[in-house]
Design an enzyme around this catalytic site. Structure first.
Site, PDB file in Angstrom:
ATOM      1  N   PRO A   2       0.851  -1.159  -0.008  1.00 19.15           N
ATOM      2  CA  PRO A   2       0.226   0.055   0.016  1.00 19.15           C
ATOM      3  C   PRO A   2       0.902   1.360  -0.032  1.00 19.15           C
ATOM      4  O   PRO A   2       0.624   2.206   0.848  1.00 19.15           O
ATOM      5  CB  PRO A   2      -0.775  -0.236   1.137  1.00 19.15           C
ATOM      6  CG  PRO A   2      -0.005  -0.865   2.221  1.00 19.15           C
ATOM      7  CD  PRO A   2       0.761  -1.936   1.343  1.00 19.15           C
ATOM      8  N   CYS A   3       1.495   1.551  -0.965  1.00 19.49           N
ATOM      9  CA  CYS A   3       2.301   2.814  -1.366  1.00 19.49           C
ATOM     10  C   CYS A   3       1.337   4.068  -1.216  1.00 19.49           C
ATOM     11  O   CYS A   3       1.679   5.092  -0.915  1.00 19.49           O
ATOM     12  CB  CYS A   3       3.046   2.715  -2.309  1.00 19.49           C
ATOM     13  SG  CYS A   3       2.472   2.577  -4.011  1.00 19.49           S
TER      14      CYS A   3
END
Length: 161
Positions: free
Chosen positions: A124-125
Protein backbone atom coordinates in the site's frame (compact mmCIF):
# COMPACT_ATOMS: atom_id res chain seq x y z
CA UNK A 1 10.81 -18.64 -15.85
CA UNK A 2 7.12 -19.07 -16.69
CA UNK A 3 5.02 -15.96 -16.23
CA UNK A 4 1.26 -15.62 -16.27
CA UNK A 5 -0.68 -12.43 -16.98
CA UNK A 6 -4.28 -11.40 -16.47
CA UNK A 7 -6.16 -8.14 -16.96
CA UNK A 8 -9.09 -7.43 -14.67
CA UNK A 9 -11.52 -4.55 -14.41
CA UNK A 10 -11.42 -2.44 -11.22
CA UNK A 11 -13.22 0.78 -10.24
CA UNK A 12 -9.93 2.60 -10.98
CA UNK A 13 -9.21 1.11 -14.40
CA UNK A 14 -7.82 -2.09 -15.83
CA UNK A 15 -5.30 -3.85 -13.57
CA UNK A 16 -2.55 -6.04 -15.01
CA UNK A 17 -1.58 -8.97 -12.78
CA UNK A 18 1.64 -10.89 -13.42
CA UNK A 19 2.99 -13.91 -11.59
CA UNK A 20 5.77 -16.45 -11.89
CA UNK A 21 6.48 -19.62 -9.94
CA UNK A 22 7.71 -17.51 -6.97
CA UNK A 23 4.48 -15.52 -6.61
CA UNK A 24 2.89 -12.26 -7.71
CA UNK A 25 5.54 -10.07 -9.34
CA UNK A 26 3.48 -7.14 -10.56
CA UNK A 27 0.09 -5.48 -10.16
CA UNK A 28 -0.28 -2.27 -12.12
CA UNK A 29 -3.11 -0.10 -13.29
CA UNK A 30 -3.18 0.64 -17.00
CA UNK A 31 -4.14 4.13 -18.08
CA UNK A 32 -4.61 3.25 -21.73
CA UNK A 33 -7.22 0.49 -21.71
CA UNK A 34 -6.54 -0.18 -25.39
CA UNK A 35 -3.27 -1.77 -24.20
CA UNK A 36 -5.17 -4.55 -22.47
CA UNK A 37 -7.84 -7.06 -23.24
CA UNK A 38 -9.81 -8.22 -20.21
CA UNK A 39 -8.91 -11.77 -19.31
CA UNK A 40 -11.82 -14.16 -19.58
CA UNK A 41 -9.91 -17.17 -18.23
CA UNK A 42 -7.67 -16.06 -15.33
CA UNK A 43 -4.62 -18.32 -14.91
CA UNK A 44 -4.77 -20.45 -11.77
CA UNK A 45 -1.68 -18.70 -10.33
CA UNK A 46 -3.55 -15.36 -10.44
CA UNK A 47 -7.07 -16.41 -9.41
CA UNK A 48 -6.50 -15.82 -5.69
CA UNK A 49 -4.98 -12.39 -6.38
CA UNK A 50 -7.88 -11.38 -8.64
CA UNK A 51 -10.40 -12.58 -6.03
CA UNK A 52 -8.68 -10.71 -3.18
CA UNK A 53 -8.59 -7.50 -5.25
CA UNK A 54 -12.32 -7.89 -6.00
CA UNK A 55 -13.00 -8.30 -2.27
CA UNK A 56 -10.87 -5.22 -1.50
CA UNK A 57 -12.87 -3.09 -3.93
CA UNK A 58 -16.16 -4.53 -2.62
CA UNK A 59 -15.10 -3.41 0.87
CA UNK A 60 -14.92 -6.90 2.37
CA UNK A 61 -11.11 -7.24 2.51
CA UNK A 62 -8.68 -5.07 4.47
CA UNK A 63 -5.53 -7.21 4.19
CA UNK A 64 -4.04 -9.40 1.49
CA UNK A 65 -2.68 -12.92 1.90
CA UNK A 66 -0.66 -13.50 -1.25
CA UNK A 67 2.72 -14.96 -2.13
CA UNK A 68 4.57 -11.86 -3.36
CA UNK A 69 7.74 -11.85 -5.45
CA UNK A 70 8.39 -8.25 -6.56
CA UNK A 71 11.67 -7.49 -8.32
CA UNK A 72 13.74 -4.69 -6.80
CA UNK A 73 16.95 -3.73 -5.04
CA UNK A 74 17.51 -4.79 -1.43
CA UNK A 75 16.70 -1.23 -0.31
CA UNK A 76 13.48 -1.15 -2.35
CA UNK A 77 12.49 -4.54 -0.90
CA UNK A 78 13.07 -3.15 2.62
CA UNK A 79 10.83 -0.14 1.90
CA UNK A 80 8.11 -2.31 0.34
CA UNK A 81 8.17 -4.62 3.36
CA UNK A 82 7.71 -1.59 5.64
CA UNK A 83 4.77 -0.43 3.49
CA UNK A 84 3.03 -3.73 4.17
CA UNK A 85 3.07 -2.86 7.89
CA UNK A 86 0.92 0.27 7.39
CA UNK A 87 -2.55 -0.77 8.58
CA UNK A 88 -5.66 -0.45 6.44
CA UNK A 89 -7.26 2.94 6.96
CA UNK A 90 -4.05 4.55 8.28
CA UNK A 91 -1.42 6.73 6.65
CA UNK A 92 2.27 7.38 7.28
CA UNK A 93 4.29 10.34 6.13
CA UNK A 94 7.47 9.78 4.14
CA UNK A 95 9.31 11.09 7.22
CA UNK A 96 7.61 8.55 9.53
CA UNK A 97 8.44 5.76 7.09
CA UNK A 98 12.09 6.90 6.92
CA UNK A 99 12.28 6.93 10.74
CA UNK A 100 10.73 3.46 10.88
CA UNK A 101 13.44 2.26 8.51
CA UNK A 102 16.08 3.77 10.79
CA UNK A 103 17.39 6.68 8.70
CA UNK A 104 15.53 9.99 8.68
CA UNK A 105 18.00 11.30 6.07
CA UNK A 106 16.90 8.60 3.62
CA UNK A 107 13.54 10.29 3.04
CA UNK A 108 14.19 10.94 -0.68
CA UNK A 109 15.41 7.38 -1.25
CA UNK A 110 12.37 6.05 0.62
CA UNK A 111 10.08 8.20 -1.54
CA UNK A 112 11.81 6.98 -4.70
CA UNK A 113 11.48 3.32 -3.64
CA UNK A 114 7.84 3.94 -2.76
CA UNK A 115 7.29 5.27 -6.28
CA UNK A 116 8.78 2.11 -7.81
CA UNK A 117 6.44 -0.23 -5.92
CA UNK A 118 5.34 -2.86 -8.49
CA UNK A 119 2.43 -4.21 -6.42
CA UNK A 120 -0.38 -1.66 -6.73
CA UNK A 121 -2.77 -1.65 -3.73
CA UNK A 122 -1.44 -4.94 -2.27
CA UNK A 123 1.74 -3.19 -1.11
CA UNK A 124 0.00 0.00 0.00
CA UNK A 125 2.23 2.82 -1.22
CA UNK A 126 -0.95 4.92 -1.50
CA UNK A 127 -0.96 5.12 2.31
CA UNK A 128 2.16 7.31 2.34
CA UNK A 129 1.49 11.05 2.32
CA UNK A 130 3.40 14.28 2.82
CA UNK A 131 4.29 15.39 6.37
CA UNK A 132 1.69 18.16 6.04
CA UNK A 133 -1.02 15.63 5.10
CA UNK A 134 -0.85 16.42 1.38
CA UNK A 135 -1.35 13.76 -1.26
CA UNK A 136 2.12 13.87 -2.75
CA UNK A 137 3.16 11.89 -5.83
CA UNK A 138 1.52 8.67 -6.84
CA UNK A 139 2.48 6.67 -9.92
CA UNK A 140 -1.17 5.75 -10.56
CA UNK A 141 -2.29 9.39 -10.43
CA UNK A 142 -3.30 11.48 -7.43
CA UNK A 143 -7.00 11.00 -8.17
CA UNK A 144 -6.53 7.22 -7.65
CA UNK A 145 -4.58 7.80 -4.42
CA UNK A 146 -7.40 10.02 -3.14
CA UNK A 147 -9.99 7.39 -4.12
CA UNK A 148 -8.05 4.59 -2.37
CA UNK A 149 -7.58 6.60 0.84
CA UNK A 150 -11.28 7.52 0.89
CA UNK A 151 -12.18 3.86 0.21
CA UNK A 152 -10.10 2.82 3.23
CA UNK A 153 -11.24 5.65 5.48
CA UNK A 154 -13.07 4.48 8.61
CA UNK A 155 -15.22 7.64 8.39
CA UNK A 156 -17.18 7.64 5.16
CA UNK A 157 -18.06 11.08 3.86
CA UNK A 158 -21.80 11.55 3.64
CA UNK A 159 -23.26 13.35 0.67
CA UNK A 160 -25.33 16.42 1.54
CA UNK A 161 -27.41 16.20 -1.64
Amino acid sequence: MNTHTAHIKTPLGIARLISNENGITEITVIDDASDAILTTQIPESLQNCAQQLREYFEGTRTAFQLQLAPKGTPFQQKVWTALNDIPFGKTYSYLELSKKLGDVKAIRAVAAANGKNPLWIVTPCHRVIGSDGSLTGYAGGLWRKKWLLEHESPVKQQSLF
